[in-house]
Design a protein around this motif. Structure first.
Motif, mmCIF file in Angstrom:
data_model
loop_
_atom_site.group_PDB
_atom_site.id
_atom_site.type_symbol
_atom_site.label_atom_id
_atom_site.label_comp_id
_atom_site.label_asym_id
_atom_site.label_seq_id
_atom_site.Cartn_x
_atom_site.Cartn_y
_atom_site.Cartn_z
ATOM 1 N N ILE A 98 0.838 -1.196 0.000
ATOM 2 C CA ILE A 98 0.000 0.000 0.000
ATOM 3 C C ILE A 98 0.871 1.243 0.000
ATOM 4 O O ILE A 98 2.054 1.189 0.349
ATOM 5 C CB ILE A 98 -0.935 0.054 1.233
ATOM 6 N N ARG A 99 0.280 2.321 -0.417
ATOM 7 C CA ARG A 99 0.898 3.637 -0.260
ATOM 8 C C ARG A 99 -0.205 4.614 0.102
ATOM 9 O O ARG A 99 -1.285 4.592 -0.498
ATOM 10 C CB ARG A 99 1.606 4.100 -1.537
ATOM 11 N N LEU A 100 0.063 5.448 1.103
ATOM 12 C CA LEU A 100 -0.941 6.437 1.496
ATOM 13 C C LEU A 100 -0.256 7.650 2.088
ATOM 14 O O LEU A 100 0.886 7.597 2.538
ATOM 15 C CB LEU A 100 -1.948 5.840 2.488
ATOM 16 N N ASN A 101 -0.997 8.745 2.063
ATOM 17 C CA ASN A 101 -0.557 10.006 2.667
ATOM 18 C C ASN A 101 -1.552 10.334 3.768
ATOM 19 O O ASN A 101 -2.754 10.444 3.506
ATOM 20 C CB ASN A 101 -0.531 11.116 1.615
ATOM 21 N N THR A 102 -1.085 10.482 5.005
ATOM 22 C CA THR A 102 -2.001 10.676 6.126
ATOM 23 C C THR A 102 -2.788 11.976 6.029
ATOM 24 O O THR A 102 -3.809 12.127 6.708
ATOM 25 C CB THR A 102 -1.251 10.665 7.466
ATOM 26 N N ILE A 103 -2.340 12.921 5.203
ATOM 27 C CA ILE A 103 -3.100 14.176 5.043
ATOM 28 C C ILE A 103 -4.461 13.883 4.419
ATOM 29 O O ILE A 103 -5.460 14.518 4.729
ATOM 30 C CB ILE A 103 -2.295 15.178 4.200
ATOM 31 N N ASP A 104 -4.493 12.899 3.500
ATOM 32 C CA ASP A 104 -5.756 12.417 2.920
ATOM 33 C C ASP A 104 -5.735 10.894 3.006
ATOM 34 O O ASP A 104 -5.591 10.205 1.993
ATOM 35 C CB ASP A 104 -5.907 12.863 1.462
#
Length: 462
Positions: free
Chosen positions: A93-99
């Protein structure tokens, strides 16, 4: 995100040999941009399976020798999201905690079903306002047509996915449930929202076919209990069933259900008669108990009667210790009891008890934390107004979850009276003892060390 464009960025999955397909080993890894915690925690249902610490590049990895296939959750505090896992999966997975949810992308084996599930989650969030505030105003037939149209789009998307990949039986069940139960929720809540949105005095009648989907409800919930659309549906479903049956068959004034003790014990009985799976039953019974004990604020004799009914219908519930502790805690903060002798510190580091602070005067304890600045600013403004309106009350702020230096800095920068500001030495104990976790606008009114109202609200009780 457009699913077709998304797939262009996913790496190709190399076909596995038959021997590899039989392997129970699962690899789950990823990258967290702008991390908010040092760890990623993996759950199966509500049980922690494993945790992984982020490395210097904000990456993590799990290698699991064996799993129970199906829906899991992973958390990166304070966020939580689904991941569907089967034997031999290798998922990244890859994610950005801002969104957090919007940026989450899965790749690897079973990446497709996971991207579908997160896409359904986001789409359902986007549709909520439209359905609740616009569609629910419509007549039942028009409402049904609108829902069917939205649901058909999701079904077609799933059919398109099935032309591209082969989904396992479990993955297909999860995909269909994420579509079906989300729309079943809106059918359950429609009568109540329609009445509210249109300002009607009674619930709008619906045809006998309006709830026809109920004949296909899975009350076992073996693989679905922790799927949000399914569980949220169950909450609304039993709320609706209890309300309608109580309104129709129980002795009520003007057919209005007002007795909260009666209504919630009625709900326990209906859950007991319909819900079959133990995990589902335990969670539903827990929800009724927490909802009643924390929100109704009933008198002690009613609380005692409810907890007796809870034990009768929910024997061997895995949440029994939690509910009993909650009941005892609420019993201890009923009016006329002494306020718990919890300790706090003042700006000079002196330790004082809540009983000592409220001795000889009428005190309103309110709570704040530096982690929610908007709430803090609102509370400061509200308390300033209340102090002028109620000069016979002393409003005392108790800080939770903030370090000493930042707490003192905020007191000074907002010109708060340091003589009425304290910080919890054990915030978890204070939160649990005074039930502060339930309502961020909660306040506790005490006079001369005796509780007047432990469930007051800064905006509603004054």
């Amino acid at each position: 995100m457009n699913r077709i464009l998304l797939f262009l960025f996913l790496p190709l999955v190399i076909c596995c040999s038959e021997e590899e397909k039989k392997s129970p080993t699962v690899f789950f890894a990823g990258e967290i941009v702008n991390p908010t915690s040092e760890y990623v925690v993996l759950y199966k249902d509500d049980v922690i399976i494993d945790s992984a610490k982020l490395d210097t590049d904000n990456r993590f990895a799990f290698t699991l020798n064996s799993i129970n296939e199906g829906l899991h959750h992973f958390s990166h505090s304070p966020e939580l999201q689904y991941i569907y896992l089967e034997h031999n999966d290798s998922i990244q997975i890859r994610l950005n905690t801002i969104d957090f949810d919007e940026s989450l992308v899965f790749s690897g084996t079973n990446g497709d079903i996971n991207n579908f599930l997160i896409n359904m989650f986001l789409t359902n969030e986007d549709e909520q306002y439209l359905i609740k505030n616009s569609y629910c105003r419509l007549e039942p037939e028009a409402f049904d047509a609108k829902l069917d149209s939205l649901k058909e789009l999701k079904i077609n998307e799933l059919k398109d996915l099935q032309t591209e990949i082969t989904l396992s039986k479990g993955a297909l069940e999860m995909a269909n449930a994420s579509i079906d139960y989300n729309y079943f929720i809106y059918k359950e809540l429609y009568p109540f929202y329609h009445k509210r949105r249109n300002g009607e005095n009674t619930l709008h009648p619906v045809s006998k076919d309006f709830y026809s989907y109920r004949k296909d409800i899975d009350y076992e919930g073996k693989n679905l209990t922790y799927l949000r659309p399914y569980y949220n549906f169950m909450l609304w479903h039993f709320e609706n069933l209890s309300f309608m049956e109580c309104k129709e068959y129980c002795s009520t004034h003007d057919k209005k259900v007002k007795n909260k003790l009666h209504f919630n014990t009625h709900k326990l009985r209906i859950i007991d008669s319909l819900a079959k799976g133990k995990e589902l039953r335990d969670n539903l019974f827990r929800n009724v108990a927490v909802d009643y004990l924390l929100k109704v604020h009933d008198k002690q004799e009613n609380n005692e009667a409810f907890i007796s009914e809870f034990h009768k219908f929910s024997k061997n519930n895995k949440h029994i210790a939690e509910i009993d502790s909650l009941y005892i805690g609420i019993k201890n903060i009923q009016p006329a009891n002494k306020i718990p002798n919890l300790m706090v510190v003042d700006v000079d580091g002196n330790t004082k008890s809540l009983q000592e602070i409220s001795k000889g005067k009428k005190v309103v304890f309110y709570f704040w934390s530096a982690t929610n600045k908007r709430h803090f600013n609102n509370v400061v403004a509200r308390v300033a107004n209340l102090t002028e309106t109620y000069p016979d009350h002393t409003f005392v702020g108790i800080n939770l979850r903030t370090d000493d230096l930042r707490w003192k800095t905020m007191i000074g920068s907002h010109k708060l009276n340091p003589e009425t500001q304290f910080r919890a030495t054990d915030y978890r104990d204070l939160e649990q003892t005074l039930m502060v976790f339930n309502d961020r606008n909660k306040s506790v009114i005490a006079e001369d060390g005796i509780i007047v109202d432990a469930f007051a609200n800064l905006y509603k009780s004054f």
